[in-house]
Design a protein around this motif. Structure first.
Motif, mmCIF file in Angstrom:
data_model
loop_
_atom_site.group_PDB
_atom_site.id
_atom_site.type_symbol
_atom_site.label_atom_id
_atom_site.label_comp_id
_atom_site.label_asym_id
_atom_site.label_seq_id
_atom_site.Cartn_x
_atom_site.Cartn_y
_atom_site.Cartn_z
ATOM 1 N N MET A 164 0.010 3.406 -1.115
ATOM 2 C CA MET A 164 1.164 3.376 -0.215
ATOM 3 C C MET A 164 0.926 4.361 0.936
ATOM 4 O O MET A 164 0.560 5.504 0.695
ATOM 5 C CB MET A 164 2.418 3.813 -0.991
ATOM 6 N N ASN A 165 1.150 3.865 2.166
ATOM 7 C CA ASN A 165 0.902 4.790 3.278
ATOM 8 C C ASN A 165 2.122 5.704 3.497
ATOM 9 O O ASN A 165 3.241 5.375 3.076
ATOM 10 C CB ASN A 165 0.489 4.028 4.545
ATOM 11 N N PRO A 166 1.889 6.846 4.185
ATOM 12 C CA PRO A 166 2.979 7.828 4.329
ATOM 13 C C PRO A 166 4.222 7.266 5.029
ATOM 14 O O PRO A 166 5.343 7.656 4.713
ATOM 15 C CB PRO A 166 2.345 8.942 5.177
ATOM 16 N N SER A 167 4.037 6.339 5.966
ATOM 17 C CA SER A 167 5.216 5.837 6.684
ATOM 18 C C SER A 167 6.085 4.972 5.756
ATOM 19 O O SER A 167 7.315 4.982 5.854
ATOM 20 C CB SER A 167 4.788 5.085 7.947
ATOM 21 N N THR A 168 5.446 4.254 4.834
ATOM 22 C CA THR A 168 6.214 3.449 3.869
ATOM 23 C C THR A 168 7.012 4.380 2.948
ATOM 24 O O THR A 168 8.192 4.147 2.688
ATOM 25 C CB THR A 168 5.256 2.575 3.028
ATOM 26 N N LEU A 169 6.334 5.445 2.501
ATOM 27 C CA LEU A 169 7.014 6.400 1.622
ATOM 28 C C LEU A 169 8.217 7.006 2.357
ATOM 29 O O LEU A 169 9.298 7.164 1.777
ATOM 30 C CB LEU A 169 6.032 7.494 1.175
ATOM 31 N N VAL B 226 9.642 -0.362 -7.475
ATOM 32 C CA VAL B 226 10.093 -1.686 -7.008
ATOM 33 C C VAL B 226 9.220 -2.154 -5.846
ATOM 34 O O VAL B 226 8.787 -3.313 -5.792
ATOM 35 C CB VAL B 226 11.589 -1.635 -6.575
ATOM 36 N N PHE B 227 8.929 -1.213 -4.926
ATOM 37 C CA PHE B 227 8.101 -1.575 -3.756
ATOM 38 C C PHE B 227 6.725 -2.061 -4.220
ATOM 39 O O PHE B 227 6.235 -3.095 -3.733
ATOM 40 C CB PHE B 227 7.957 -0.374 -2.819
ATOM 41 N N GLU B 228 6.134 -1.351 -5.150
ATOM 42 C CA GLU B 228 4.796 -1.748 -5.622
ATOM 43 C C GLU B 228 4.840 -3.121 -6.289
ATOM 44 O O GLU B 228 3.942 -3.943 -6.109
ATOM 45 C CB GLU B 228 4.223 -0.678 -6.555
ATOM 46 N N ARG C 212 3.718 -8.945 -5.425
ATOM 47 C CA ARG C 212 4.218 -10.331 -5.446
ATOM 48 C C ARG C 212 4.091 -10.978 -4.059
ATOM 49 O O ARG C 212 3.649 -12.115 -3.940
ATOM 50 C CB ARG C 212 5.693 -10.305 -5.872
ATOM 51 N N LEU C 213 4.489 -10.217 -3.004
ATOM 52 C CA LEU C 213 4.548 -10.804 -1.665
ATOM 53 C C LEU C 213 3.279 -10.569 -0.842
ATOM 54 O O LEU C 213 3.001 -11.310 0.101
ATOM 55 C CB LEU C 213 5.762 -10.235 -0.889
ATOM 56 N N GLY C 214 2.574 -9.470 -1.150
ATOM 57 C CA GLY C 214 1.324 -9.184 -0.451
ATOM 58 C C GLY C 214 1.495 -8.699 0.981
ATOM 59 O O GLY C 214 0.531 -8.635 1.734
ATOM 60 N N ASP C 215 2.717 -8.352 1.375
ATOM 61 C CA ASP C 215 2.943 -7.883 2.741
ATOM 62 C C ASP C 215 3.892 -6.677 2.701
ATOM 63 O O ASP C 215 4.994 -6.773 2.132
ATOM 64 C CB ASP C 215 3.561 -9.018 3.571
ATOM 65 N N GLU C 216 3.472 -5.566 3.324
ATOM 66 C CA GLU C 216 4.246 -4.315 3.232
ATOM 67 C C GLU C 216 5.656 -4.446 3.797
ATOM 68 O O GLU C 216 6.611 -3.979 3.196
ATOM 69 C CB GLU C 216 3.509 -3.188 3.963
ATOM 70 N N GLN C 217 5.776 -5.062 4.985
ATOM 71 C CA GLN C 217 7.087 -5.167 5.636
ATOM 72 C C GLN C 217 8.045 -6.015 4.790
ATOM 73 O O GLN C 217 9.204 -5.655 4.598
ATOM 74 C CB GLN C 217 6.944 -5.779 7.044
ATOM 75 N N ALA C 218 7.504 -7.119 4.305
ATOM 76 C CA ALA C 218 8.337 -8.007 3.480
ATOM 77 C C ALA C 218 8.725 -7.302 2.185
ATOM 78 O O ALA C 218 9.876 -7.404 1.724
ATOM 79 C CB ALA C 218 7.581 -9.292 3.180
#
Lengths: 114, 243
Positions: B1-6, B41-43, B48-54
């Motif tokens: 997970m990149n820092p901006s997602t965290l 949940v994000f992981e 499942r979706l394979g896309d960070e934004q989604a």
């Protein structure tokens, strides 16, 4: 069948959580998985709402919780592992009796008892 | 997970938790547990979706409306926790403001402890005047130096606390040396101030050391851990823009 969510769940969430913990201790996400599994995918619960319910149960002495020792890669954030207490088990049994009575009375009125 | 997602996950948590009127310890516990949940949940969604934004959007959707969650969290807080909340608010305003320089805080503490000393002196002088029927001239003459020592106590408290807090973070030889220098420096200055005013004697020296160095050092030790936690909160959560 339509999903069950929001107001329909209110008042039952805590008893349902206690019921999932009867199967053994669990963290929040696992409790949700158990609820989903038991509800055959028809429960629509906003996941954040689970935690205030767990905090209320903990304050009432109906569940106990301990922090897990390792964060397992979740960026240092640890989960809490919840388990049912004797008081919680008692509350669960009371909740089940109340529910049976509720179904019997309302079902009788609606003419929907099996 | 990149820092901006965290960071985005933390913002979701902070939107729900920051407005809750509860003690800092309870809120820290809520933050950690909710963040652990959202990260898992994000992981799961990313797998499942394979896309960070989604995955982020789906995580937020599953989590629910933060404002609604704030109300539910608030309802789960015991009434007695309001006292902890008020103490924390007071500490935020008076004792430790994150980002404030040590010098500025030392000055603020000096003014606060000087004001407290002045209040104490006034009460004592009024009591003496009541007993003696006149203002005690000797006590009035000592007012200014006592105020100076009272203010200096605030400076020592601040410097010792800042130094101990740094020591909690990095136990290096340099941190120990800094603390030792502050203690020795404070002892020399307070003894010079006190003994210059009251006259030299071993008893007075010991009392002065206790009140102006020993007492602030013990108090600083008790405060440092709490302030370190506040500092960490500010760095990790308090500085997040949640609007």
């Amino acid at each position: 069948m339509e999903p069950i969510s929001g107001d329909k769940l209110r008042g039952h969430l805590e008893t349902m959580v206690l019921s999932t913990l009867e199967r053994g201790e669990a963290h929040g996400l696992e409790i949700l998985r158990r609820l989903e599994e038991a509800g055959c995918g028809l429960l629509r619960l906003k996941e954040g709402s689970l935690y205030p319910a767990l905090y209320r149960l903990e304050a009432a002495g109906e569940v106990e919780a301990d922090w897990e020792e390792e964060p397992h890669g979740r960026r240092g954030a640890r989960r809490r592992i919840y388990r049912l207490t004797t008081r919680g088990l008692q509350r669960l049994n009371e909740g089940r009796s109340e529910w049976r009575q509720f179904v019997q009375v309302i079902g009788g009125i609606l003419g929907a008892t099996s | 997970m990149n820092p901006s997602t965290l960071t985005r996950l933390k913002i979701l948590v902070e939107r729900a938790v920051r407005p809750v009127r509860a003690g800092a310890a309870r809120k820290a516990s809520m933050r950690e547990e909710l963040l652990a949940h959202l990260t898992a949940v994000f992981e799961e969604e990313l797998g499942r979706l394979g896309d960070e934004q989604a995955a982020l959007a789906r995580t937020a959707e599953r989590f629910g409306d933060p404002a609604e969650l704030t109300g539910q969290l608030q309802a789960s807080v015991p009434a007695l926790d309001t006292i902890d909340y008020l103490i924390d608010r007071l500490a935020d305003r008076a004792a430790f403001r994150p980002g404030e320089s040590t010098l500025r805080r030392a000055l603020r503490y000096a003014l606060l402890s000087g004001a407290a000393t002045l209040l104490l002196l006034l009460v004592m002088l009024l009591g003496l005047r009541g007993a003696l029927g006149e203002w005690p001239p000797h006590a009035i003459r000592l007012t200014a130096p006592v105020l100076l020592i009272g203010g200096y106590l605030g400076v020592t408290l601040c410097l010792c606390e800042a130094s101990l807090r740094r020591l909690l973070g990095e136990r290096t030889g340099r941190s120990w040396l800094r603390l030792a220098l502050i203690v020795v420096g404070s002892t020399v200055v307070s003894l010079a101030l006190g003994l210059g005013t009251f006259g030299v004697s071993l008893d007075r020296g010991l009392w002065l050391f206790f009140f102006t160095v020993g007492f602030p050092l013990v108090l600083a030790g008790a405060l440092a851990r709490g302030f370190a936690a506040r500092e960490r909160y500010h760095e990790e959560w308090g500085s997040l823009q949640i609007e």
